[in-house]
Design a protein around this motif. Structure first.
Motif: not given
Length: 251
Positions: A79-84, A100-104
């Motif tokens: 899952a694309q979860l960047q910034g979530a 992808n948890l970058a910035g999550t």
């Protein structure tokens, strides 16, 4: 419209946030049942295997508001979860492999048993000011009931106003995150589903209290009295229970 390169048909470029996917995931959260999501998602991933290793693979939830969502057992591989915002979300046994948890924002998110292989939680943020829903009215009402010795009034109000409101898991229970409730007499109090993550509950009398499904992650229960309390399905990850009385408590 698809773009062709020779005999190969390129898929249309997806946006980084997909409202339809978000709505389907939310239905699972609100019903606390991810059967529909997980079945669809497994088929979706299988149909798009050729996109693996690109930022188009997986659910498109970058920047999504998932704070306080119930996501137990949800399939979120790739899952694309960047910034979530996943603060206070409940991700027990969820599959976040290669997500992808970058910035999550993962502040107080609960990951017991979750699959995180290939994910990048070190790139996430832990922002306590993210989506905290601490309600000072809830805290003052509880304190007033405790100090007046009329916890029954709290229980009646709680059952009427805060118990599984409209089926939305984000509305279950009182919001008392980080609250200072030290030394209060909350014996017999109804606090099922309450959010007490990080709360100061030192020396609190919770004997006979209904704490089923309560969120106590990171809470300080040093020398609290939990005698006969109902703690079934309570989440206690990181909670301090040193010196707490637990005779006849239900876990």
């Amino acid at each position: 419209m698809n773009t062709k390169r020779g005999s190969f048909t390129m898929p249309p470029r997806r946006t980084r946030f997909n409202q339809d996917q978000y709505a389907l995931l939310r239905r699972g959260s609100e019903s606390m049942d991810f059967t529909e999501w997980n079945r669809w998602y497994a088929e979706y991933l299988a149909d798009n295997l050729f996109l693996r290793s690109t930022d188009s693979y997986g659910a498109h939830l970058a920047g999504a508001d998932l704070a306080y969502w119930y996501l137990e057992g949800a399939d979120l591989r790739f899952a694309q979860l960047q910034g979530a915002d996943l603060s206070y979300s409940y991700l027990k046994h969820a599959n976040l492999a290669n997500a992808n948890l970058a910035g999550t924002n993962l502040w107080r998110a609960f990951f017991a048993g979750a699959e995180l292989s290939g994910a990048n939680p070190d790139a996430a943020v832990y922002d306590p000011a993210g989506r905290i829903k601490f309600d000072p009215l809830h805290a003052s009402r509880l304190r007033e009931a405790a100090e007046s010795g009329n916890i029954g009034a709290w229980n009646e109000w709680y059952k009427r106003e805060l118990s599984k409101a409209d089926g939305d898991v984000r509305l279950y229970g009182a919001y008392l995150e980080e609250a200072s409730l030290r030394n209060l007499d909350l014996s017999g109090a109804v606090l099922c589903y309450a959010h007490l993550e990080g709360a100061d509950l030192r020396h609190v009398n919770l004997s006979g209290a209904n704490l089923s499904h309560v969120h106590l992650e990171g809470a300080d229960l040093w020398q609290a009295d939990l005698t006969g309390a109902d703690l079934r399905y309570a989440e206690l990850g990181g909670a301090n229970l040193a010196g707490a009385k637990k005779e006849k408590a239900l876990f």
